[in-house]
Design an enzyme around this catalytic site. Structure first.
Site, PDB file in Angstrom:
ATOM      1  CG  ASP A 135      -1.772  -1.143   1.451  1.00 20.61           C
ATOM      2  OD1 ASP A 135      -2.371  -1.564   0.445  1.00 20.61           O
ATOM      3  OD2 ASP A 135      -1.891  -1.624   2.592  1.00 20.61           O
ATOM      4  CG  ASP A 164      -2.811  -3.684  -1.830  1.00 19.55           C
ATOM      5  OD1 ASP A 164      -3.999  -3.389  -1.598  1.00 19.55           O
ATOM      6  OD2 ASP A 164      -2.300  -4.753  -1.455  1.00 19.55           O
ATOM      7  CG  ASP A 168      -5.440  -0.335   2.449  1.00 20.12           C
ATOM      8  OD1 ASP A 168      -5.993   0.680   1.996  1.00 20.12           O
ATOM      9  OD2 ASP A 168      -5.404  -1.419   1.825  1.00 20.12           O
ATOM     10  NE  ARG A 221     -11.548  -1.850  -1.137  1.00 17.87           N
ATOM     11  CZ  ARG A 221     -10.679  -2.846  -1.250  1.00 17.87           C
ATOM     12  NH1 ARG A 221      -9.391  -2.651  -1.066  1.00 17.87           N
ATOM     13  NH2 ARG A 221     -11.091  -4.060  -1.548  1.00 17.87           N
TER      14      ARG A 221
END
Ligand SMILES: *[C@@H]1O[C@H](CO)[C@@H](O)[C@H](O)[C@H]1NC(C)=O
Ligand SMILES: *[C@@H]1O[C@H](CO)[C@@H](O)[C@H](O)[C@H]1NC(C)=O
Ligand SMILES: *[C@@H]1O[C@H](CO)[C@@H](O)[C@H](O)[C@H]1NC(C)=O
Ligand SMILES: CC(=O)N[C@H]1CO[C@H](CO)[C@@H](O)[C@@H]1O
Length: 326
Positions: A135, A164, A168, A221
């Site tokens: 990420d 990715d 996160d 997201r």
């Protein structure tokens, strides 16, 4: 940490001088964002995060020097000068501030990981194209994190799983503020809580505040939140398919944001076994749909903050968010 701000008009200067004379320092820091000054401390769940504090900064410009400088838990401020290519992620120790120099210093190809750490600040970096499984930033089993004034980006010409996440947050992390960042050209923006199966680790944690971020052409997201508690205010979302996604009993307060060219601004009932909860107030949805199966009980965050009206959010966020705006 630079405190320089753009030149102000006479009226703004007068107002600031008057305010400074009248108020204590803490109150001056709480001036409306339209005054143009970046916060010097996080607002929201990440409040109290200081990173390396006033430690003497070291400046690095190579990956090896950066890796060595951010290792360990001693208080440290590490300035990154230049754009460093990497694959995978560099682990950041506790009590660390990572600060980009200028407007285009940072990392491309991978990112940073904050794993089992506490008290970390990441500001003013340009983080791009984090090739999976990296990420842009991963916050894992960590508490007290402030992610501020960074520019995250990838591209949407690759498959959605080629990169990715941009940012996160998972495995029971807690007390995180994500402020004044730009997130651009990406599929999977910010995943908070990585799995429906992590109730035992995540329930009661994953408390996150997102404010004054710009999500431009990020597919979904924004964020996706499982189990946790999320306060999403004063963000500008442009070009999303699905933005805020509350799931697995998560509670989200979605307040005074602006959505443009967005399909679904807030959903609570997609893609998980258990729905989430959401409470909406003061948003400019710009025609976006909402799918609220369960209205939440989270209406009063346990900290002080000032949410500006949605009508000024686009101007504040486009002028203030991202690297180079500190
Ligand atoms: C971070 O710094 C504080 C203050 O020096 C210290 O008490 C704490 O142990 C440090 N954290 C870690 C994980 O070492
Ligand atoms: C950030 O880095 C990406 C990739 O190198 C680049 O395309 C972009 O222009 C950079 N942004 C800034 C503000 O320098
Ligand atoms: C999060 O912050 C709150 C308020 O400062 C504090 O009471 C709580 O212990 C923190 N949680 C963790 C896991 O550090
Ligand atoms: C504590 C807990 O629920 N842990 C689970 C988190 O999710 C991973 C899979 O991604 C499981 O392996 C863990 O058991």
């Amino acid at each position: 940490m630079r405190t320089t701000v753009p030149p102000r008009t006479h009226t703004q200067r007068s107002a600031l001088v008057a305010a400074a004379a009248a108020l204590a320092t803490a109150a001056v820091l709480a001036l409306p964002q339209s005054a143009g000054a970046a916060e010097t401390a996080p607002i929201g769940y990440g409040a109290g995060t200081t990173g390396g504090g006033s430690a003497t900064p070291v400046t690095v410009s190579t990956l090896a020097a950066f890796q060595s400088a951010v290792t360990g838990n001693a208080a440290k401020v590490v300035r990154v000068n230049g754009l460093i290519s990497l694959s995978g992620q560099v682990d950041i120790g506790s009590n660390t501030t990572v600060l980009g120099v200028g407007s285009s210093s940072g990392f491309t190809g991978g990112g940073l990981r904050i794993k089992e750490e506490t008290n970390v600040v990441v500001r003013n970096l340009n983080i791009s194209k984090p090739v999976a499984p990296a990420d842009g930033i991963t916050v894992q089993e960590s508490t007290k994190v402030w992610i501020d004034h960074n520019s995250f980006s990838a591209d949407r010409s690759h498959d959605k799983d080629y990169y990715d996440g941009l940012l996160d947050i998972n495995h029971g992390s807690d007390n995180v503020t994500v402020s004044w960042n730009t997130f651009k050209e990406h599929f999977k923006g910010s995943l908070v809580g990585h799995s429906d199966n992590n109730a035992s680790e995540d329930t009661g944690h994953l408390k996150v505040t997102y404010h004054h971020n710009h999500f431009g052409n990020v597919y979904s997201r924004i964020p996706s939140l499982r189990f946790g508690t999320g306060h999403f205010y004063n963000n500008y979302v442009d070009g999303a398919e699905t933005a805020c996604h509350s799931r697995m009993g998560a509670q989200m307060l979605v307040e005074n944001n602006v959505f443009r060219n967005t399909g679904v601004a807030v959903t609570t009932n997609r893609s998980s076994d258990v729905d989430g909860y959401a409470n909406l107030r003061g948003n400019d949805l710009g025609g976006a749909a909402t799918e609220i199966s369960r209205v939440g009980s989270f209406t009063t965050p346990p900290y002080s903050y000032t949410a500006e009206s949605a009508s000024s959010v686009v101007a504040s966020v486009t002028s203030g968010a991202g690297a180079g705006k500190l």
